[in-house]
Write a protein that holds these residues in place. Sequence first.
Motif, PDB file in Angstrom:
ATOM      1  N   PHE A 154     -29.714   9.193  -0.935  1.00 26.79           N
ATOM      2  CA  PHE A 154     -29.905   8.338   0.238  1.00 26.79           C
ATOM      3  C   PHE A 154     -28.874   8.669   1.316  1.00 26.79           C
ATOM      4  N   LEU A 155     -27.617   8.860   0.927  1.00 23.89           N
ATOM      5  CA  LEU A 155     -26.556   9.157   1.890  1.00 23.89           C
ATOM      6  C   LEU A 155     -26.769  10.521   2.550  1.00 23.89           C
ATOM      7  N   MET A 156     -27.248  11.501   1.785  1.00 23.17           N
ATOM      8  CA  MET A 156     -27.517  12.813   2.369  1.00 23.17           C
ATOM      9  C   MET A 156     -28.708  12.750   3.318  1.00 23.17           C
ATOM     10  N   GLN A 157     -29.709  11.957   2.983  1.00 20.88           N
ATOM     11  CA  GLN A 157     -30.842  11.764   3.890  1.00 20.88           C
ATOM     12  C   GLN A 157     -30.383  11.068   5.167  1.00 20.88           C
ATOM     13  N   LEU A 158     -29.400  10.186   5.033  1.00 23.29           N
ATOM     14  CA  LEU A 158     -28.841   9.506   6.184  1.00 23.29           C
ATOM     15  C   LEU A 158     -28.148  10.507   7.116  1.00 23.29           C
ATOM     16  N   VAL A 159     -27.393  11.455   6.537  1.00 20.38           N
ATOM     17  CA  VAL A 159     -26.733  12.481   7.351  1.00 20.38           C
ATOM     18  C   VAL A 159     -27.772  13.347   8.063  1.00 20.38           C
ATOM     19  N   GLU A 160     -28.849  13.683   7.368  1.00 19.30           N
ATOM     20  CA  GLU A 160     -29.916  14.462   8.000  1.00 19.30           C
ATOM     21  C   GLU A 160     -30.495  13.714   9.195  1.00 19.30           C
ATOM     22  N   ARG A 161     -30.683  12.405   9.036  1.00 19.76           N
ATOM     23  CA  ARG A 161     -31.234  11.610  10.126  1.00 19.76           C
ATOM     24  C   ARG A 161     -30.257  11.540  11.304  1.00 19.76           C
ATOM     25  N   ILE A 162     -28.966  11.379  11.009  1.00 19.39           N
ATOM     26  CA  ILE A 162     -27.946  11.360  12.060  1.00 19.39           C
ATOM     27  C   ILE A 162     -27.921  12.709  12.784  1.00 19.39           C
ATOM     28  N   ALA A 163     -27.993  13.801  12.009  1.00 14.61           N
ATOM     29  CA  ALA A 163     -28.009  15.142  12.608  1.00 14.61           C
ATOM     30  C   ALA A 163     -29.203  15.296  13.541  1.00 14.61           C
ATOM     31  N   SER A 188     -31.759  21.926  -5.892  1.00 18.30           N
ATOM     32  CA  SER A 188     -33.042  21.567  -6.514  1.00 18.30           C
ATOM     33  C   SER A 188     -33.625  20.268  -5.959  1.00 18.30           C
ATOM     34  N   GLN A 189     -32.778  19.254  -5.768  1.00 15.68           N
ATOM     35  CA  GLN A 189     -33.289  17.956  -5.336  1.00 15.68           C
ATOM     36  C   GLN A 189     -33.392  17.815  -3.811  1.00 15.68           C
ATOM     37  N   LEU A 190     -32.386  18.342  -3.102  1.00 15.97           N
ATOM     38  CA  LEU A 190     -32.359  18.150  -1.641  1.00 15.97           C
ATOM     39  C   LEU A 190     -32.816  19.371  -0.863  1.00 15.97           C
ATOM     40  N   ARG A 191     -33.101  20.472  -1.559  1.00 22.06           N
ATOM     41  CA  ARG A 191     -33.646  21.683  -0.936  1.00 22.06           C
ATOM     42  C   ARG A 191     -32.686  22.359   0.031  1.00 22.06           C
ATOM     43  N   PHE A 192     -31.397  22.313  -0.256  1.00 22.09           N
ATOM     44  CA  PHE A 192     -30.441  23.116   0.493  1.00 22.09           C
ATOM     45  C   PHE A 192     -30.528  24.556  -0.009  1.00 22.09           C
ATOM     46  N   VAL A 193     -30.161  25.503   0.854  1.00 26.45           N
ATOM     47  CA  VAL A 193     -30.165  26.914   0.459  1.00 26.45           C
ATOM     48  C   VAL A 193     -28.818  27.528   0.803  1.00 26.45           C
ATOM     49  N   VAL A 194     -28.525  28.675   0.183  1.00 30.70           N
ATOM     50  CA  VAL A 194     -27.257  29.362   0.435  1.00 30.70           C
ATOM     51  C   VAL A 194     -27.282  29.931   1.848  1.00 30.70           C
TER      52      VAL A 194
END
Length: 222
Positions: A154-163, A188-194
């Motif tokens: 939830f907190l990472m989704q919040l940062v995405e929304r702020i961004a 795996s869960q949030l779909r970040f990539v290197v």
Amino acid sequence: MKRREALEKKKSIEELIKNANDPLKDHLNSLPCSYRHYNRNGLSVYLESGIGSNLSSFKKQYIQKLLKVNMEAAYGPKEWVFEEKVKRKEMVAPDARYVFVREIVDNEDGMQPPGDSFVGFLQYRFVLEEEMPVAYVYELQLEQCVQGKGLGKFLMQLVERIAYEYRMSAVMLTVQKGNVFAMDFYVSQLRFVVSSNSPSRMGFNTSYEILYKAVDCEAKEK
């Protein structure tokens, strides 16, 4: 013409970052009220914003304590001595933005967050990476008692929304390779990539990776 366009683009990006870093802006206020609370999986918490240069003594002590509990083992006692000093400086930087998580409990006045009920925090900054404006997550730290309940996601989704609201191109972060749980969580869960500027992508063998998740099409292409 190309040079002028490049300078104008650079100036535009600098203005975006400057606007996002305005100390008078509460980033949570730019989002729907639903982002102020998290009430799922038997957990009820309230979120509040903070700035590194305005942290109270209590919040500074809390941050240091939780970082030590969660991170010392990952770095090792010797390396943590140095890393802890670095994180203390990062903690109070003027452009360090925070989301503090407080647990909500029942009391005589209803559902209210008591003053010392912190159960985690998120630290991020708006910076320039790869000639793009990004929201860079410095820390995501949660108490063990609230882990595994969807709060970190939830907190990472919040940062995405702020961004997105502040027109950043991507969300970025650094993660230790040895932290298998964290790598799985972000990839795996949030779909970040290197990221292309991560050491492993440039042929270096280090203990960490730099991950990103694009917010706009330009960042995906780059």
